[in-house]
Design an enzyme around this catalytic site. Structure first.
Site, PDB file in Angstrom:
ATOM      1  N   HIS A 165     -25.165  -0.909  -4.486  1.00  0.00           N
ATOM      2  CA  HIS A 165     -26.186  -0.723  -5.522  1.00  0.00           C
ATOM      3  C   HIS A 165     -26.923  -2.030  -5.812  1.00  0.00           C
ATOM      4  O   HIS A 165     -26.353  -3.113  -5.691  1.00  0.00           O
ATOM      5  CB  HIS A 165     -25.536  -0.227  -6.818  1.00  0.00           C
ATOM      6  CG  HIS A 165     -24.961   1.141  -6.712  1.00  0.00           C
ATOM      7  ND1 HIS A 165     -25.696   2.276  -6.923  1.00  0.00           N
ATOM      8  CD2 HIS A 165     -23.699   1.565  -6.398  1.00  0.00           C
ATOM      9  CE1 HIS A 165     -24.920   3.345  -6.760  1.00  0.00           C
ATOM     10  NE2 HIS A 165     -23.706   2.932  -6.437  1.00  0.00           N
ATOM     11  N   SER A 168     -20.058  -2.214  -4.545  1.00  0.00           N
ATOM     12  CA  SER A 168     -21.109  -3.233  -4.562  1.00  0.00           C
ATOM     13  C   SER A 168     -20.600  -4.539  -5.152  1.00  0.00           C
ATOM     14  O   SER A 168     -20.991  -5.619  -4.729  1.00  0.00           O
ATOM     15  CB  SER A 168     -22.296  -2.747  -5.400  1.00  0.00           C
ATOM     16  OG  SER A 168     -22.466  -1.365  -5.288  1.00  0.00           O
ATOM     17  N   GLU A 208       0.859  -1.187   0.000  1.00  0.00           N
ATOM     18  CA  GLU A 208       0.000   0.000   0.000  1.00  0.00           C
ATOM     19  C   GLU A 208       0.895   1.237   0.000  1.00  0.00           C
ATOM     20  O   GLU A 208       1.793   1.346   0.818  1.00  0.00           O
ATOM     21  CB  GLU A 208      -0.917  -0.014   1.236  1.00  0.00           C
ATOM     22  CG  GLU A 208      -1.650   1.279   1.536  1.00  0.00           C
ATOM     23  CD  GLU A 208      -2.455   1.812   0.354  1.00  0.00           C
ATOM     24  OE1 GLU A 208      -3.197   1.026  -0.274  1.00  0.00           O
ATOM     25  OE2 GLU A 208      -2.326   3.020   0.052  1.00  0.00           O
TER      26      GLU A 208
END
Lengths: 476, 420, 121
Positions: free
Chosen positions: A49, A341, A31
């Site tokens: 969603h 999602s 990272e």
């Protein structure tokens, strides 16, 4: 030699890492920032969603609908707040009603369950604060809200529990192809690996181009938001979208899992990938656009405004595949909405890709699928509160007055896997500083606790990045 | 369950004065609850002088002012709990609090005095555009870090907001070796006390930049610069006047907000103009036996007035506990008229008054050579001359309570110039 | 005739003073606009010999807090403030300290002592 290097510890990196930790592989996540979940994952709409919006048969459509279904059990396994509150796309004209019908049709093709077009009366019953000139709405019961960074942090904790390594402040600056596999260079390290998973968000194209011919470009698409006080959290009960038109996608008004109100975003393609500045002009646009949904949004209760960057690819779809000219290098790129999602399904999908390349993977017999969240003192019963203070008196000391967060919670957040090292890291994990005073009272205490628990001097404690020291030195 | 006659929430100047006064008025069973690690509240970080001129007729620093009251409280044997946070108050006056020693405790009180103080308005509430780097501090937070914890927050500082904390911090930063580029005020006058403009800015040649505002903050990890604009008479930015100032720190002194989350949860009615509870002549809120004083009631600029107001609350709470309190008597309401932002108290029960009654109020604008007109139901009952009034300096108004009999609304308005 | 306008800093009222150099007056000045005599005195002193109290902190060892607030017990000449700060910045004291305790005696020969402005244990 690692089996897999994952580049980027956002939500997709987190899901992929956790899925990979089911198998007997050596996995490391690199990272670039000083904490995980620090890019797109920390500044987005926090919506799961339903899946009617994506182009039928696209990767986005397939993985969104699949991912959506996985949220209940994953959030239960990882003890992360998730609420399936449903969504509405609201229409104010006959033209917009036509678009809503189109969305409905698309949703049917995408196999979104439970979609319904509802009339004004039903809508206003469910959402009484929406402007009265509304005509109807597309209702999607499967849409939900989640804490995106809480989920990413939980995934990383769980992945690390199952053996994945995490290396922060490790921006990938170059990659060499080896006989079999790759050598990944960061400023401080060289890491050999057989496979690479590139989920570097807005930087995924740059990482791709280190090993393969350019195939796509990622454009950061900035979106700006307002976060309002919990007193405004009940303005809407569901995720309320405006109808996407040719001119505008409209802004969203929704409650967050913590009970605040979130309003935004706009969309603006920008050049600098690290630019998450807010601007008066765009925020004013968000404000006025949202008034179209409800003129009851109390903008005098704004706690903060912020901007996030979507990783938008020029292909228009998610790019999740092995690079043609780099064996064992898998791109997970262009993960813009509905990326959050779709992320649980993306995790599974990438593992399948690795299985295709590698052959069958040996199961990790010690894999533990569950993770317990940090205890939230205020959610405990009176009995439990007594109990926990008796066991650890630090739960009896409130550090954050606005959100009533105890020292015990903060200490827990610091000492976990992928634990908090920064003031913002503590805030993302246990929320001190997320309330109306924005850290005015608790920040000195949080700094003090971080310094004590990490055995550092107070002047070494940073807000976020390595050079963001809060106290620049001592007086005298 | 623990039980006290009076529970005081907050051990700052308001809570201390209220508790001491209640004890002096014959109530022995008092508990002060303080969330910080020591008593004294925000005074402990206000190390500058200027406190106590009205009450002690000498110029004390914040800690000195606090220590006098803390000493008195201890000598009187009033109980207090430190590092203790109140989580909830019920209408039946049960206070729920926690700390590391007692754990979760419920306390039954006969009367409660709210003295929780205020908090600072933040950058987020202002929605200043730009990045979110380190180096943006509320002035009070910076004051605590520098004065109590001994840490420096920056080298080159710009201060937005000319409230007293902003002015005082400008001087403090310069004395500690930082450079202060300027103190910005959106309006055409400083929001803080005149004496602080003189002794904090002028003494150190720190520019007071009237009608300026910060519209953008730049910087990746740390603040690198800010964009400053001039503002028009409505305090809106004038396009084309943008100027960039390099700095590593932005201090915000942009207003204080009474901390009434506990009060609101309890159903106490708040005054939109003060942000604090609506109270009567005895500093009692609309919930019987629950009193409020200090910055939780309305933001003060002089601590002496906090003390006096809190003593009034303490006396009234003592009378309430001793059943000497008149309730449901005839009352009048006060109303801010032309030029007045607010008046405290908002309700006056004449039967509870013996001598004159003191009101606190703020004006909306700058007034020179003007008069404060007090009317009872449209009949003028009092007129006071004032040379100079500004919104940031609270005005005190003393009215003979006999003048308030037989009326229903007392209006206070400002009349500028000579004629009515 | 020399005339100077200033805001009085003696108390929070902040009277707007007007000071005129006036040879006929006993003090050499006439002051108008102040609500009290202390304001008059201040106005004259501010023109002839401006002084200020200095408040700051010193390092304290072994106290509940790492810094002890201090003040000068009398005003010192305005132009000596930064010199005074230099001494304050290198002063160090051991806890416990009582309010009023002298930290630096007769600082810079001003006849003013630097004293603790709170107790710290």
């Amino acid at each position: 030699m690692y089996d897999v290097v994952i580049i980027g510890a956002g939500i997709t990196g987190g899901f992929i890492a956790r899925e990979l930790s089911r198998y007997g592989l050596n996995v490391i996540i690199l990272e670039k920032d000083n904490d995980i979940a620090n890019g797109t994952t920390k500044a987005n709409s926090a919506i799961v969603h339903a899946g009617y919006d994506a182009k039928p048969h696209s990767m986005k459509a397939k993985l969104n609908v699949e991912g959506n279904k996985m949220f209940d059990y994953i959030c239960e396994e990882l003890d992360v707040p998730f609420k399936r509150i449903g969504s509405h796309v609201i229409a104010f004209s006959n033209e917009e009603m036509v678009i809503i019908n189109e969305l409905y049709e698309k949703g049917i093709i995408n196999k979104v369950p439970g979609l319904r077009i509802i009339d004004k009366v039903e809508l206003l019953q469910k959402e009484p604060n929406i402007n009265e000139n509304v005509l109807g709405a597309l209702y999607a019961p499967t849409a939900g809200i989640v804490g995106p960074w809480e989920l990413a942090i939980a995934l990383m904790e769980n992945a690390m529990e199952n053996g994945v390594e995490l290396m922060l402040n490790s921006e990938v600056i170059n990659i060499d192809k080896l006989e079999s596999g790759y050598k990944v260079y960061t400023k401080d390290n060289e890491i050999k690996t057989r496979y690479i998973v590139n989920c570097a968000g807005v930087h995924a194209d740059e990482i791709h181009n280190m090993v393969a011919a350019p195939k796509f470009t990622i454009t950061p698409r900035r979106g700006q938001y307002f976060l309002l006080d919990k007193k405004a959290g009940n303005i809407v009960n569901t995720v309320v979208f405006q109808c996407p038109t040719k001119i505008s996608k409209g802004v969203v008004v929704l409650p967050t899992v913590h009970g605040n109100l979130l309003v935004g975003p706009d969309a603006e393609d920008i050049e600098d990938k690290r630019n998450t500045e807010t601007s008066d002009e765009r925020l004013n646009y968000v404000k006025s656009a949202s008034m179209r949904t409800s003129n009851k949004i109390p903008f005098n209760k704004v706690i903060t405004s912020f901007a996030g960057s979507r990783a938008s690819s020029d292909t228009g779809d998610f790019i999740i595949k092995e690079a043609e000219d780099a064996k064992g290098f898998i791109d997970v790129a262009g993960i813009e909405s509905p990326g959050l999602s779709a992320s649980p399904a993306i995790g599974k999908y990438v593992v399948e890709l690795i299985k295709e390349i590698h052959g069958n993977l040996k199961e990790n017999s010690k894999f533990n699928s569950t993770r317990k969240r940090i205890i939230h003192f205020m959610e405990l019963s009176e009995e439990e509160k007594h109990e926990i203070i008796k066991r650890d008196p630090r739960y009896g000391r409130i550090i954050c007055r606005c959100e009533n967060i105890t020292e015990g919670e903060i200490v827990d957040a610091i000492h976990r896997n992928a634990g908090a090292r920064t003031v913002d890291g503590v805030k993302r994990r246990v929320r001190p500083g997320s309330g109306r005073c924005q850290g005015g009272f608790c920040q000195p205490r949080v700094i003090e606790i971080l310094a004590r628990e990490l055995n550092k001097d107070i002047t070494e404690i940073v807000k976020d990045g390595l050079n963001s020291n809060i106290a620049i030195g001592k007086t005298k | 369950m623990l039980s006290y006659d009076i529970v005081v929430i907050g051990g700052g100047p308001a809570g201390l004065a209220a508790a001491i006064e209640a004890k002096k008025n014959g109530v022995n069973n008092i508990l002060v609850i303080e969330r910080d690690r020591e008593l004294g509240g925000i005074l402990q970080q206000c190390i500058h002088n200027g406190f106590g001129l009205h009450i002690f007729k000498e110029e004390l620093t914040g800690p000195e002012y606090a220590e006098r009251f803390i000493k008195e409280l201890c000598e009187m044997g009033i109980e207090f709990k430190l590092d203790t946070m109140v989580l909830d108050i019920t209408k039946d006056k049960i206070v729920t609090a926690i700390n590391t020693v007692d754990g979760l405790i419920n306390i039954q009180a006969k009367a409660i005095i709210l003295a929780m103080g205020c908090r600072e308005r933040t950058r987020g509430a202002l929605s200043i555009a730009g990045t979110r780097p380190v180096g943006i501090y509320n002035a009070g937070l910076a004051q605590r870090l520098i004065n109590m914890e001994g840490y420096m927050v920056g080298k080159k500082v710009i201060i937005l907001g000319s409230g007293d904390i902003g002015l005082i911090m400008a001087r403090r930063l310069v004395l500690e070796g930082a450079e202060v580029i300027g103190v910005l005020a959106r309006g055409s006058y400083a929001a803080g006390l005149g004496r602080n403009v003189v002794q904090c800015l002028e003494d150190y040649n720190i520019p007071l930049m009237l009608r300026h505002n910060i519209v953008k903050i730049n910087g990746k990890d740390r603040v690198e610069s800010v964009v400053v604009v001039k503002t028009d008479e409505n305090k809106n930015p004038i396009p084309g006047t943008e100027e960039i100032y390099e700095c590593d720190t932005v201090l915000l002194s942009v207003g204080l907000i009474p901390e009434n989350e506990l009060s609101a949860n309890l159903g106490i009615r708040l005054d939109r103009n003060t942000g604090g509870p609506i109270v009567n002549e005895s500093m009692e809120t609309n919930t019987e036996g629950i009193f409020a004083c200090g910055n939780v009631l309305h933001v003060h600029d002089v601590v002496d007035y906090v003390t006096q107001e809190s003593q009034r609350a303490g006396r009234a709470a003592a009378r309430y506990v001793k059943n000497e309190f008149v309730t449901n008597s005839e009352y009048i309401k006060t109303k801010p008229g032309n030029g007045v932002k607010y008046i405290v108290p908002q309700i006056v029960q004449i039967d509870n008054l013996k001598g004159p009654i003191e009101f606190f109020m703020r004006v909306r604008d700058v007034y020179n050579d003007s008069r404060i007109i007090v009317k009872l139901d449209d009949i003028k009952i009092r007129e006071l001359k004032r040379q100079h009034m500004i919104p940031s300096e609270m005005e005190r108004l003393v009215i003979d309570s006999r003048l308030l009999k037989e009326g229903s609304i007392m209006t206070v308005e400002i009349c500028s110039g000579g004629e009515l | 005739m020399e005339k100077k306008e200033m805001v009085c800093i003696v108390c929070p009222i902040g009277c707007h003073l007007e000071i005129i150099v006036d040879a006929k007056s006993e003090t050499g000045y006439t002051v108008s606009g102040s609500q009290c005599d202390r304001g008059k005195t201040y106005g004259i002193k501010e023109l002839s010999n401006p002084t200020r109290l200095v408040t700051s902190t010193v390092k304290i060892i072994g106290g509940n807090l790492p810094r002890l607030p201090v003040r000068t017990d009398k005003e010192i000449p305005k132009d000596k403030i930064f010199e005074c700060m230099k001494i304050i910045n290198v002063s160090e004291i051991q806890a416990p300290v009582e309010m009023g305790q002298i930290i630096v005696e007769n600082i810079l020969g001003t006849n003013s002592n630097l004293v603790a402005s709170r107790s710290l244990h």
